[in-house]
Every structure is written in C-alpha cells, then in structure tokens.
Design a protein around this motif. Structure first.
Motif, mmCIF file in Angstrom:
data_model
loop_
_atom_site.group_PDB
_atom_site.id
_atom_site.type_symbol
_atom_site.label_atom_id
_atom_site.label_comp_id
_atom_site.label_asym_id
_atom_site.label_seq_id
_atom_site.Cartn_x
_atom_site.Cartn_y
_atom_site.Cartn_z
ATOM 1 N N GLY A 19 13.261 -7.990 5.031
ATOM 2 C CA GLY A 19 13.626 -7.776 6.369
ATOM 3 C C GLY A 19 13.024 -6.712 7.101
ATOM 4 N N GLY A 20 11.652 -6.462 6.721
ATOM 5 C CA GLY A 20 10.758 -5.457 7.179
ATOM 6 C C GLY A 20 9.952 -5.846 8.608
ATOM 7 N N GLY A 21 10.584 -6.731 9.260
ATOM 8 C CA GLY A 21 9.712 -7.138 10.615
ATOM 9 C C GLY A 21 10.135 -6.445 11.803
ATOM 10 N N SER A 22 11.298 -5.868 11.590
ATOM 11 C CA SER A 22 11.871 -5.401 12.809
ATOM 12 C C SER A 22 13.094 -4.161 12.306
ATOM 13 N N GLY A 23 13.804 -3.445 13.188
ATOM 14 C CA GLY A 23 14.518 -2.621 13.148
ATOM 15 C C GLY A 23 14.531 -1.659 11.882
ATOM 16 N N ILE A 24 15.350 -1.245 11.084
ATOM 17 C CA ILE A 24 15.527 -0.524 10.216
ATOM 18 C C ILE A 24 14.403 -0.642 9.038
ATOM 19 N N GLY A 25 14.301 -1.945 8.706
ATOM 20 C CA GLY A 25 13.340 -2.175 7.867
ATOM 21 C C GLY A 25 11.946 -2.042 8.238
ATOM 22 N N ARG A 26 11.450 -2.202 9.496
ATOM 23 C CA ARG A 26 10.102 -1.972 10.003
ATOM 24 C C ARG A 26 10.044 -0.395 9.973
ATOM 25 N N GLY A 27 11.016 0.291 10.438
ATOM 26 C CA GLY A 27 10.904 1.659 10.225
ATOM 27 C C GLY A 27 11.074 2.298 8.914
ATOM 28 N N PHE A 32 7.160 4.470 4.904
ATOM 29 C CA PHE A 32 6.466 4.540 3.556
ATOM 30 C C PHE A 32 4.800 4.415 3.543
ATOM 31 N N ALA A 33 4.287 3.505 4.341
ATOM 32 C CA ALA A 33 2.958 3.638 4.779
ATOM 33 C C ALA A 33 2.432 5.058 5.048
ATOM 34 N N GLU A 34 3.007 5.753 5.738
ATOM 35 C CA GLU A 34 2.567 7.009 6.163
ATOM 36 C C GLU A 34 2.604 7.963 4.968
ATOM 37 N N PHE A 35 3.511 7.619 4.033
ATOM 38 C CA PHE A 35 3.470 8.661 2.916
ATOM 39 C C PHE A 35 2.507 7.992 1.908
ATOM 40 N N GLY A 36 1.587 7.061 1.977
ATOM 41 C CA GLY A 36 0.793 6.507 1.211
ATOM 42 C C GLY A 36 0.868 5.535 0.503
ATOM 43 N N ALA A 37 2.136 4.400 0.585
ATOM 44 C CA ALA A 37 2.569 3.454 -0.128
ATOM 45 C C ALA A 37 1.896 2.101 0.440
ATOM 46 N N ARG A 38 1.515 1.101 -0.294
ATOM 47 C CA ARG A 38 0.953 -0.286 0.097
ATOM 48 C C ARG A 38 2.173 -1.016 0.251
#
Length: 269
Positions: A19-27, A32-38
C-alpha cells in the motif's frame, strides 16, 4: 557496545512497503529511501505505485496483497530486481462504515481480508525468504488506535486492527529464533492526501482539540517511527505496538476544551 550514529542507516537494505502508493505507506517508502534502502512498492493502483516508486527511486510491483499468487509474483520480482527483502511494512488496508446491526458476512470478510489476512500472507512469504537466505530482518505492521479502543460503526475494521496487534506479538515470538523482529505502528488521525480531499475545511484545527499534542499527525512522523523499527536503533525491540498518535491512546478520554484549552473528560468539540 557503543551506539553509532550510522545505526539509523538502511544502506544496502531492501524494503517492501505494501500500500505504498499513497498516504502513510508512501511516506514510509520515501523515508526508507532517504535513509538508504532500496524500496519495492507493492500497490494495486498502477498509477500511484509507479509514481511513488519513481519518487523513491525504487521498484513498482502492481499487486493486490490479498491474492496469494500476486504476492508470490511480487516477491519473486522484488528478489530478482533488488534482492531479498530484510524489511517489510504491512501497511495496506481499507475501511468503510459498517455498524454491527448492518454488517453483512460479505462486508465483514472484505474488511478482515483488507486489514488482517494480507498481514499474515505477506509476513509469511517474506519471512520465508528471509529465513531461506538466513538474513534476519524487521517486519512492521501498521495497525490503528482503533485496534485498542472501541470504534462504534467500525466494528469489523477495529476487530481486524486488534487482530494485527495480537498477530504482531505471536509472530514476534515465532520468528525471533530466525533473527526477525516484528513490531507494529498504531496511528491516530494522520494527514494524508486522501483525507485532505474528503475532510471539510478547518478539520485539522477542530480535530486537534481531541489530541493531547493539539494537532493531527504527519506521514513523515510515521516514517520516522518506521525507520526506527526497521533499523539497528531497535535491535532489541520486538512484539511491540508503538502508538504514533500525539498522545491520544494515553489520554483515555481526556480532551482539550475548545474554548480555553484545558483538559476535560469527554468530547472536546
């Protein structure tokens, strides 16, 4: 052991956010990406999945996480493209009004599948991959404050979210020998693009009277808690539900009076 500042880093880690396309999931995905995760976005809406993946430089997997075959396919694509996930966020979910006297078996089943069944499905599949690769990891389940309090008109949803809280504890015990930690995040009202599009003008200020910190939450605050639970900052934390709710769960019915801001027991608006 001395705590190092890079304990918060997710460099080299592969994370799945449902559910990462919007809302809490997207945030959370962006955090995660900001902290280096793929990051792999598992989302059934193709447009939002693609947009979110583009924002975080990750992978879009158009997936209905209620479907075992689609979950298996998404996991295979994620492993082939990014590697074995060591972080999973079970964020997908949905809600609609369903009073006890009016809830149909179909409506009950739909809410349970959307908010609880997929948590087992995704946890099971990703945890199997983690154990097969002997890498350990962190699983974060997004529940809700409604999982720990009554929710008139939303009984099935609240029951599902309460199930997520208890499932988190049991999964934590079963998976601990494999080096997999399982925790949950329980938000209250969080400002998302979807909520902003539906709520009337001035809703944030009015809602703030009902929250000890006097404001609604932001998706970035959920992301911060998710980064904590996914990273080495929380290596000894498992089986816990962290309420990211501005103090609402602690309030137990106390609210700011809208006239003078003093706490009163009862409705604050």
């Amino acid at each position: 052991m001395v705590l190092k500042r890079d304990a918060a880093s997710l460099e080299g880690r592969v994370a799945v956010v449902t559910g990462g396309g919007s809302g809490i999931g997207r945030g959370i995905a962006l955090g995660f990406a900001e902290f280096g995760a793929r990051v792999a976005i598992w989302e059934r809406d193709a447009d939002t999945a693609t947009a979110a993946a583009h924002e975080c430089g990750g992978l879009a997997c158009v997936t209905d996480v209620r479907d075992p075959e689609q979950v298996d396919a998404a996991l295979a694509t994620t492993i082939e493209t990014l590697g074995v996930p060591t972080i999973l966020v079970n964020n997908a979910g949905g809600v609609f009004w369903s009073g006890i006297l009016d809830t149909s078996p179909g409506g009950w089943d739909a809410l349970i599948r959307s908010n609880l069944t997929h948590v087992l499905l995704c946890t099971q599949r990703v945890a199997r991959a983690m154990t097969a690769a002997d890498v350990g990891g962190s699983i974060v389940n997004v529940t809700s404050i409604e999982g720990t309090r009554a929710a008139p008109g939303y009984g099935a949803y609240a029951a599902a979210k309460a199930g997520v809280v208890n499932f988190t504890k049991t999964a934590a015990l079963e998976l601990a020998p494999h080096g997999i930690r399982v925790n949950a995040l329980a938000p209250d009202v969080t400002a998302t693009e979807g909520l902003a599009g539906l709520a009337p003008e001035g809703w944030e200020e009015r809602t703030g009277h009902n929250i000890p910190m006097a404001r609604v939450g932001h998706v970035d605050e959920m992301a911060g808690a998710a980064v904590f639970l996914a990273s080495e900052l929380s290596t000894y934390v498992t089986g816990q539900t962290l309420h990211v709710d501005g103090g609402t769960s602690a309030a137990g019915g106390w609210y700011h009076h809208p006239d003078d801001g003093h706490y009163v027991l009862g409705a604050g608006v």
